[in-house]
Motif scaffolding. Sequence first.
Motif, PDB file in Angstrom:
ATOM      1  N   ARG A  10       9.882  56.425 -42.697  1.00  0.00           N
ATOM      2  CA  ARG A  10      10.812  55.325 -42.452  1.00  0.00           C
ATOM      3  C   ARG A  10      10.090  53.980 -42.483  1.00  0.00           C
ATOM      4  O   ARG A  10      10.642  52.962 -42.918  1.00  0.00           O
ATOM      5  N   ALA A  11       8.858  53.977 -42.031  1.00  0.00           N
ATOM      6  CA  ALA A  11       8.088  52.730 -42.055  1.00  0.00           C
ATOM      7  C   ALA A  11       7.817  52.303 -43.497  1.00  0.00           C
ATOM      8  O   ALA A  11       7.981  51.125 -43.862  1.00  0.00           O
ATOM      9  N   PRO A  13       6.702  48.677 -46.947  1.00  0.00           N
ATOM     10  CA  PRO A  13       5.457  49.384 -47.278  1.00  0.00           C
ATOM     11  C   PRO A  13       4.205  48.540 -46.985  1.00  0.00           C
ATOM     12  O   PRO A  13       3.182  49.096 -46.583  1.00  0.00           O
ATOM     13  N   GLY A  14       4.267  47.233 -47.180  1.00  0.00           N
ATOM     14  CA  GLY A  14       3.103  46.391 -46.900  1.00  0.00           C
ATOM     15  C   GLY A  14       2.739  46.415 -45.434  1.00  0.00           C
ATOM     16  O   GLY A  14       1.562  46.563 -45.063  1.00  0.00           O
ATOM     17  N   MET A  15       3.734  46.235 -44.563  1.00  0.00           N
ATOM     18  CA  MET A  15       3.478  46.268 -43.131  1.00  0.00           C
ATOM     19  C   MET A  15       2.999  47.640 -42.696  1.00  0.00           C
ATOM     20  O   MET A  15       2.105  47.761 -41.847  1.00  0.00           O
ATOM     21  N   ALA A  16       3.572  48.723 -43.293  1.00  0.00           N
ATOM     22  CA  ALA A  16       3.142  50.072 -42.940  1.00  0.00           C
ATOM     23  C   ALA A  16       1.678  50.277 -43.309  1.00  0.00           C
ATOM     24  O   ALA A  16       0.902  50.877 -42.549  1.00  0.00           O
ATOM     25  N   SER A  46      -0.628  47.976 -43.484  1.00  0.00           N
ATOM     26  CA  SER A  46      -1.455  47.197 -42.557  1.00  0.00           C
ATOM     27  C   SER A  46      -1.598  47.877 -41.204  1.00  0.00           C
ATOM     28  O   SER A  46      -2.525  47.572 -40.455  1.00  0.00           O
ATOM     29  N   MET A  47      -0.679  48.818 -40.895  1.00  0.00           N
ATOM     30  CA  MET A  47      -0.745  49.559 -39.633  1.00  0.00           C
ATOM     31  C   MET A  47      -1.526  50.857 -39.783  1.00  0.00           C
ATOM     32  O   MET A  47      -1.550  51.685 -38.875  1.00  0.00           O
TER      33      MET A  47
END
Length: 646
Positions: free
Chosen positions: A521-522, A527-530, A532-533
């Motif tokens: 779901r992330a 996808p960019g924020m995922a 970075s996590m």
Amino acid sequence: MMRALFAAFLSCLIAMPAVAQGLQALLQAEAEEVLSPGRRTVGPVLGGLVDAAPDGLESFLEAWRDKRVWRRADGMFFVADEAEDDRLDLIDVETGAPAGQGAEDEFEQSKPNGGVRREIASALVAFQLSSPDRARRVAALDAVARDMEAEQLAPLMASIDGEEDGALRARKARLANMLVASHGETTQARIEAIARLGGETDLQARAVLNRILTVEEGVAVALPEGENIARVLVPGEDMSVTDAYAQLVDAGLAQARIGRDDIVAALVENMEGDRVGGVARAELDDEYMRRRAYEALAARGVVPPFVSEIEMGRAVASHAFYTVYDEADAEVTAAAEAALAESESAVAISQGIDLGLDALSLASIFFLAAIGLAITFGVMGVINMAHGEFIMMGAYTGYVVQQIVPDYTLSILIALPLAFAVTFAAGVAMERLVIRWLYHRPLETLLATFGISIALQQIAKNVFGTQARPLTSPGWLDGAWVVNDVIAISYIRIAIFVLALVFLGLTLLILNRTRLGLEVRAVTQNPGMAASMGIDPDRINMLTFGLGSGIAGIAGVAIGLYAKVTSEMGADYIVQSFMTVVVGGVGNVWGTLAGATLIGGMQKGIEWLNPSNTLAAQTYMILFIILFIQFRPRGIVAPKGRAAGD
């Protein structure tokens, strides 16, 4: 004292019942009737035999019905079968034991006609209704259900109290109620029995009501008094004037209209030299001249005159046309009409429920076929034209397992996880080797996956051939759940529906309650924020594609139990799968469920309206979907995140 004792002994002898006669003695007492039975005279003989109920009677009645009874010259009766050299294999009528052989010319055969055999069959049914053999009682009830004769009511009623089998007792009571409705002694008894049939969807119950309501057409100068009139027919509304006049002619109430062939025949018959009706033979090629010649003959009274349209209309207007019930009792027919109306309403409701179950079953198949595509297409935005081939791979996996494990239940339990593993691995391989290089290039992805689908089909043909392969369901899935004569659904479809619910729950559990689902779901939403996590989008895409492909494999096993397993079977579901995902909402499980329900319901509804053309149903469905996405392009449940942006 001795006289008193003798008198008492004599009175006891008188009071004792007569010794029961054996079957042979009873037959010899009615020898001529047994040998040459008549439709009107065999009844008392059968009644006496059934009342006496001697040993061997049931077998004798069966043999008599089948023309296997013979009488020897000395008057003895036997059941016999023809043997070689014009001889008979004899069977004792009382014991059923072999009684040697005899020359055929020493015997005379009983040959009951069709009417007598029906009488014998009725007596046999009455005898078998109380037979200790359950199979014979069932056969007797089947015979009663076929004939529904008035004579069957009394023995059927007499057998109900002694029936120990609950199911057979209920069936006997039901048949008895139908017989009372048709042949009851009093009007009140028939009306009560008919009322109990009201609302029944059973074909036999409705057949009983329809027989009570059978009608015949009638015509008279006025409506007849004392008849149970069903309906008054109006010429021009309920029937054409021409048909009404034809009915008058058939009833002898009007003159038949003169046709072209009648004119020709009359002219030939009344030809005088080379003229007829004042018209020369050479002029008779013209239709007008033939008619003129015929009118001349009619004016002389030689042939019947023409009936004009005006005369035909007057004749029709001066008579009453109607239908009359064969059943004379108006109260009985009124009760039957009310009961039949209730039954038709119940049938309509049952048909709606049955149609809904069919739609639900089809929707569950579409959902199973589309749920894997919803994951890959929705999450990754990949148009996978080879999705249908993953379904095919799962079905063939089930087939291979059944060749190794002959126990169908165990083989299905093994095939389901194995199909998931095989197609999961194939999906991962496809994603790593092809799809990962084509992200954000939809046209190239479509062409590549389309080529892969063709390759997979050809591989399947090379391995398994072009013939359909059987994927056999376990024995406990044979048959159908039958609610009544209208509502029925096969156990295989119920199993597919249950499997669809299971996968709905598992998919929601994986997406909403597991780390993989959280990461999916992330990546879907950002996808960019995922990344970075610490989430690897490539790994999630691979697992997601594998998961969708694995679910397609399991769907293939389920669909293979219901449909044919061939190399092209995936093509039968790829279009419906894409329509389901698009209509429901890309990337949403609940949307896929909604889309499958809508499409399955629509297809079954259109097929019900046009049952002779399933291709038209699919065409209309596609047109509806095209219109639907014009007004709601994101589907029933609009997607969010990356899919929404795309």
